[in-house]
Design a protein around this motif. Structure first.
Motif, PDB file in Angstrom:
ATOM      1  N   ASN A 266       0.858  -1.161   0.015  1.00  0.00           N
ATOM      2  CA  ASN A 266      -0.037  -0.039   0.127  1.00  0.00           C
ATOM      3  C   ASN A 266       0.965   1.265  -0.157  1.00  0.00           C
ATOM      4  O   ASN A 266       2.181   1.267  -0.066  1.00  0.00           O
ATOM      5  CB  ASN A 266      -0.874  -0.058   1.231  1.00  0.00           C
ATOM      6  N   SER A 267       0.344   2.438  -0.129  1.00  0.00           N
ATOM      7  CA  SER A 267       1.091   3.597  -0.264  1.00  0.00           C
ATOM      8  C   SER A 267       1.942   4.060   0.995  1.00  0.00           C
ATOM      9  O   SER A 267       2.742   4.828   1.130  1.00  0.00           O
ATOM     10  CB  SER A 267       0.020   4.892  -0.523  1.00  0.00           C
ATOM     11  N   SER A 268       1.400   3.240   2.158  1.00  0.00           N
ATOM     12  CA  SER A 268       2.121   3.592   3.589  1.00  0.00           C
ATOM     13  C   SER A 268       3.469   2.702   3.432  1.00  0.00           C
ATOM     14  O   SER A 268       4.533   3.167   4.151  1.00  0.00           O
ATOM     15  CB  SER A 268       1.143   3.023   4.877  1.00  0.00           C
ATOM     16  N   THR A 269       3.614   1.495   3.311  1.00  0.00           N
ATOM     17  CA  THR A 269       4.406   0.746   3.319  1.00  0.00           C
ATOM     18  C   THR A 269       5.375   0.576   1.710  1.00  0.00           C
ATOM     19  O   THR A 269       6.519   0.258   2.041  1.00  0.00           O
ATOM     20  CB  THR A 269       4.008  -0.844   3.639  1.00  0.00           C
ATOM     21  N   GLY A 270       4.841   0.547   0.603  1.00  0.00           N
ATOM     22  CA  GLY A 270       5.577   0.366  -0.503  1.00  0.00           C
ATOM     23  C   GLY A 270       5.747  -0.873  -0.942  1.00  0.00           C
ATOM     24  O   GLY A 270       4.966  -1.865  -0.432  1.00  0.00           O
ATOM     25  N   VAL A 271       6.806  -1.157  -1.454  1.00  0.00           N
ATOM     26  CA  VAL A 271       7.089  -2.777  -1.848  1.00  0.00           C
ATOM     27  C   VAL A 271       7.874  -3.249  -0.400  1.00  0.00           C
ATOM     28  O   VAL A 271       9.184  -2.614  -0.155  1.00  0.00           O
ATOM     29  CB  VAL A 271       7.996  -2.875  -3.150  1.00  0.00           C
ATOM     30  N   VAL A 272       7.341  -4.364  -0.074  1.00  0.00           N
ATOM     31  CA  VAL A 272       7.912  -4.834   1.388  1.00  0.00           C
ATOM     32  C   VAL A 272       8.182  -6.341   1.127  1.00  0.00           C
ATOM     33  O   VAL A 272       7.719  -6.952   0.271  1.00  0.00           O
ATOM     34  CB  VAL A 272       7.078  -4.591   2.405  1.00  0.00           C
ATOM     35  N   GLN A 273       9.156  -6.874   1.778  1.00  0.00           N
ATOM     36  CA  GLN A 273       9.253  -8.477   2.097  1.00  0.00           C
ATOM     37  C   GLN A 273       8.777  -8.775   3.540  1.00  0.00           C
ATOM     38  O   GLN A 273       9.385  -8.222   4.654  1.00  0.00           O
ATOM     39  CB  GLN A 273      10.849  -8.908   1.981  1.00  0.00           C
ATOM     40  N   ARG A 274       7.862  -9.578   3.552  1.00  0.00           N
ATOM     41  CA  ARG A 274       7.257  -9.955   4.996  1.00  0.00           C
ATOM     42  C   ARG A 274       6.773 -11.506   5.185  1.00  0.00           C
ATOM     43  O   ARG A 274       6.612 -12.192   4.138  1.00  0.00           O
ATOM     44  CB  ARG A 274       5.931  -9.138   4.942  1.00  0.00           C
ATOM     45  N   PRO A 275       6.752 -12.026   6.249  1.00  0.00           N
ATOM     46  CA  PRO A 275       6.237 -13.256   6.453  1.00  0.00           C
ATOM     47  C   PRO A 275       4.953 -13.329   6.083  1.00  0.00           C
ATOM     48  O   PRO A 275       4.073 -12.419   6.349  1.00  0.00           O
ATOM     49  CB  PRO A 275       6.543 -13.563   7.989  1.00  0.00           C
ATOM     50  N   LEU A 276       4.437 -14.572   5.895  1.00  0.00           N
ATOM     51  CA  LEU A 276       3.177 -14.992   5.755  1.00  0.00           C
ATOM     52  C   LEU A 276       2.294 -14.536   6.495  1.00  0.00           C
ATOM     53  O   LEU A 276       1.242 -14.213   6.379  1.00  0.00           O
ATOM     54  CB  LEU A 276       3.074 -16.343   5.163  1.00  0.00           C
ATOM     55  N   SER A 277       2.764 -14.606   7.654  1.00  0.00           N
ATOM     56  CA  SER A 277       1.883 -14.347   8.926  1.00  0.00           C
ATOM     57  C   SER A 277       1.575 -12.734   9.163  1.00  0.00           C
ATOM     58  O   SER A 277       0.606 -12.564   9.857  1.00  0.00           O
ATOM     59  CB  SER A 277       2.736 -14.612  10.180  1.00  0.00           C
ATOM     60  N   TYR A 278       2.309 -12.024   8.399  1.00  0.00           N
ATOM     61  CA  TYR A 278       2.073 -10.513   8.424  1.00  0.00           C
ATOM     62  C   TYR A 278       0.726 -10.206   7.687  1.00  0.00           C
ATOM     63  O   TYR A 278      -0.135  -9.511   8.237  1.00  0.00           O
ATOM     64  CB  TYR A 278       3.185  -9.765   7.635  1.00  0.00           C
ATOM     65  N   ASP A 279       0.230 -11.141   6.775  1.00  0.00           N
ATOM     66  CA  ASP A 279      -0.951 -10.799   6.009  1.00  0.00           C
ATOM     67  C   ASP A 279      -1.186 -12.333   5.347  1.00  0.00           C
ATOM     68  O   ASP A 279      -0.903 -12.273   4.123  1.00  0.00           O
ATOM     69  CB  ASP A 279      -0.946  -9.660   5.086  1.00  0.00           C
ATOM     70  N   PRO A 280      -1.980 -13.163   5.815  1.00  0.00           N
ATOM     71  CA  PRO A 280      -1.826 -14.354   5.303  1.00  0.00           C
ATOM     72  C   PRO A 280      -2.884 -14.424   3.920  1.00  0.00           C
ATOM     73  O   PRO A 280      -3.908 -13.857   3.980  1.00  0.00           O
ATOM     74  CB  PRO A 280      -2.944 -15.330   6.567  1.00  0.00           C
ATOM     75  N   PRO A 281      -2.368 -15.180   3.100  1.00  0.00           N
ATOM     76  CA  PRO A 281      -3.064 -15.095   1.638  1.00  0.00           C
ATOM     77  C   PRO A 281      -4.045 -16.107   1.684  1.00  0.00           C
ATOM     78  O   PRO A 281      -4.297 -17.048   2.485  1.00  0.00           O
ATOM     79  CB  PRO A 281      -1.783 -15.450   0.783  1.00  0.00           C
ATOM     80  N   SER A 282      -4.837 -15.991   0.677  1.00  0.00           N
ATOM     81  CA  SER A 282      -5.988 -16.941   0.616  1.00  0.00           C
ATOM     82  C   SER A 282      -5.655 -18.215  -0.359  1.00  0.00           C
ATOM     83  O   SER A 282      -6.267 -19.075  -0.128  1.00  0.00           O
ATOM     84  CB  SER A 282      -7.235 -16.186  -0.441  1.00  0.00           C
ATOM     85  N   GLY A 283      -5.034 -17.999  -1.198  1.00  0.00           N
ATOM     86  CA  GLY A 283      -4.343 -19.174  -2.076  1.00  0.00           C
ATOM     87  C   GLY A 283      -3.290 -18.689  -3.113  1.00  0.00           C
ATOM     88  O   GLY A 283      -2.704 -17.809  -2.841  1.00  0.00           O
ATOM     89  N   ALA A 284      -2.901 -19.554  -3.942  1.00  0.00           N
ATOM     90  CA  ALA A 284      -1.455 -19.417  -4.699  1.00  0.00           C
ATOM     91  C   ALA A 284      -1.847 -20.186  -6.208  1.00  0.00           C
ATOM     92  O   ALA A 284      -2.661 -21.349  -5.892  1.00  0.00           O
ATOM     93  CB  ALA A 284      -0.588 -20.089  -4.155  1.00  0.00           C
ATOM     94  N   VAL A 285      -1.037 -19.721  -7.036  1.00  0.00           N
ATOM     95  CA  VAL A 285      -0.987 -20.143  -8.259  1.00  0.00           C
ATOM     96  C   VAL A 285       0.390 -20.474  -8.648  1.00  0.00           C
ATOM     97  O   VAL A 285       1.138 -19.450  -8.101  1.00  0.00           O
ATOM     98  CB  VAL A 285      -1.767 -19.758  -9.483  1.00  0.00           C
ATOM     99  N   ARG A 286       0.723 -21.572  -9.405  1.00  0.00           N
ATOM    100  CA  ARG A 286       1.999 -21.768 -10.088  1.00  0.00           C
ATOM    101  C   ARG A 286       2.119 -21.547 -11.400  1.00  0.00           C
ATOM    102  O   ARG A 286       1.326 -22.269 -12.143  1.00  0.00           O
ATOM    103  CB  ARG A 286       2.580 -23.261  -9.469  1.00  0.00           C
ATOM    104  N   VAL A 287       2.915 -20.900 -11.905  1.00  0.00           N
ATOM    105  CA  VAL A 287       3.146 -20.392 -13.291  1.00  0.00           C
ATOM    106  C   VAL A 287       4.288 -20.887 -14.045  1.00  0.00           C
ATOM    107  O   VAL A 287       4.458 -21.484 -15.130  1.00  0.00           O
ATOM    108  CB  VAL A 287       3.358 -18.790 -13.659  1.00  0.00           C
ATOM    109  N   LEU A 288       5.388 -21.196 -13.098  1.00  0.00           N
ATOM    110  CA  LEU A 288       6.776 -21.502 -13.595  1.00  0.00           C
ATOM    111  C   LEU A 288       6.865 -23.131 -13.373  1.00  0.00           C
ATOM    112  O   LEU A 288       6.282 -23.651 -12.198  1.00  0.00           O
ATOM    113  CB  LEU A 288       7.929 -20.995 -12.964  1.00  0.00           C
TER     114      LEU A 288
END
Length: 287
Positions: free
Chosen positions: A265-287
């Motif tokens: 978001n505009s407050s944090t910008g681009v960050v590297q965070r643990p999954l626990s910081y904002d747990p995702p709903s799902g994932a897709v594999r492209v490679l």
């Protein structure tokens, strides 16, 4: 003694010769004039007519006068044209000044509207994430505490199982990881596609484009761009999404070690965070 000796003489005194001659001359002249007039008779003298020659205007002078008149008329026309041009320039300057002021006003209004829209979007994004987490917890059929415990378990197992794979990522996956990690610290801007500002889907799209994979532009489409994978079986380079598949509102890249890189978001910008910081709903594999 003579008897006449004392009798005064009655003889007229002799006039002097000069006076006599003068009188004779005058009389002679008068008589001569009369004689001439008599001889001329009654004829009348003819009137004397005298012609006065007026100066004429030469052809050269006429040309000069005409040229002078034409030049005067041209000067008058030039002055009138200049006055009209000055008036038009003044009017144009006023119109330009007014238009500029209006443009500045509209630009300021647009900036305020965009700022308000961004704030509203961020608020909606936070609300949607909260709702998605609640929905995810309800779907799992667990209480809030049980859900958190379950997520901690899968996050821990995912972290332990993928920490080694993070360091061993090669080929295209390693290149995607290198790209997103290099953008950490850049600004978040809605609609941003780089090189120094991004939104979430713009960063993911650019990362995969660097290895020749052309992803859709928006997060909703990116959440179905590959094969769906379990959050407990993540590999570095997988695309994480928040929300439902096909209706995701946020995406990021899993970089291994139980962490992700994303334009938050505009407050944090681009960050590297643990999954626990904002747990995702799902994932897709492209490679």
């Amino acid at each position: 003694m003579s008897h006449t000796a004392h009798i005064p003489s009655h003889r007229k005194p002799r006039r002097s010769a000069p006076k006599t001659a003068l009188r004779a001359g005058v009389a002679g002249g008068v008589l001569s004039t009369i004689a001439v007039a008599g001889a001329a008779g009654p004829a009348q003298a003819e009137p004397v007519t005298q012609t006065i020659e007026m100066p004429t205007i030469t052809e050269g002078l006429s040309t000069t006068v005409a040229a002078s008149a034409q030049a005067t008329e041209q000067v008058a026309q030039d002055l009138q044209t200049q006055a009209q041009q000055d008036a038009a320039a003044t009017t144009a300057a006023k119109a330009a000044k007014k238009a500029k002021a209006e443009a500045v006003r509209k630009a300021e209004a647009k900036q305020k509207a965009e700022a308000a829209a961004r704030a509203k979007a961020e608020a909606a994004l936070r609300a949607s994430r909260t709702q998605a987490r609640t929905t995810l917890s309800a779907t799992s059929g667990s209480s809030a505490g049980t859900s958190a415990s379950s997520y901690s378990s899968y996050a821990s197992s995912s972290s332990s199982s993928s920490s080694s794979s993070s360091s061993s990522a090669t080929g295209s996956a390693a290149s995607v990881l290198s790209f997103v990690k290099a953008q950490v610290g850049d600004a978040y801007v809605s609609g941003g596609t780089g090189p120094n500002s991004w939104d979430c889907s713009g960063l993911v799209q650019a990362a995969f484009r660097s290895v020749g994979v052309d992803l859709p532009r928006v997060s909703q489409a990116q959440s179905t761009a590959g094969t769906q994978v379990s959050l407990s079986n993540l590999q570095p380079g997988d695309i994480l999404y928040w929300g439902g598949a096909g209706s995701a509102y946020h995406v990021a890249v899993y970089v291994g070690g139980g962490e992700f890189v994303g334009a938050q978001n505009s407050s944090t910008g681009v960050v590297q965070r643990p999954l626990s910081y904002d747990p995702p709903s799902g994932a897709v594999r492209v490679l």
